[in-house]
Write a protein that holds these residues in place. Sequence first.
Motif: not given
Length: 193
Positions: A102-118, A148-155
């Motif tokens: 989330t932080e790498e791709e969107t720039g948001y630093k979140i702490s609370n996440v809820k797993k809803v399924m796998q 995205g992370a520079e070293d992961e060729t993400e744009n």
Amino acid sequence: MSNNKVRNIEREILSDNWYTLNKYTFEYQKADGTWETQQREAYDRGNGAAILLYNTKKGSVVLTKQFRMPTYVNGNDDGMMIEVCAGLLDGDNPADCVRKETEEETGYKISNVKKVMQTYMSPGSVTEILYLFVGEYDESMKVSEGGGAEDETENIEVLELNFDKAMDMITTGEINDSKTIMLLQYSKLNALV
């Protein structure tokens, strides 16, 4: 593995370039009790996690847009996909993975996440389990532009969309990524936004 209808499993690595493509030869017991030899190829890219960021007050969600070569060679004219934030676990537990992605791709630093399924997204050919999460965001959590992370060729382009608009984009086909559709529908069914 505990299925007594499967025996004599042999694995051959066909490719170990980007991820691993294995060929499995095994015996499977049919309903009449006889055994038949089967072969299947399975692509192992590791397990992953994805998250839908939502803001109840604004009625919005954060999604990403990026080029996906497999879609480009299979009918997606420009190869661009609108998706929830996602990534491979790379040794992390799923919750830590989605926080990092989330932080790498969107720039948001979140702490609370809820797993809803796998879920297994393509169980006929891919081994990956995808862990799906939701998490609430607000502007105070924005720590960078993302992308995205520079070293992961993400744009990656970060999109903040009105929730109803995002739901409409499923109908129009602008959003056709299954994990994204599942998380948007989960959010609608559970009145998160």
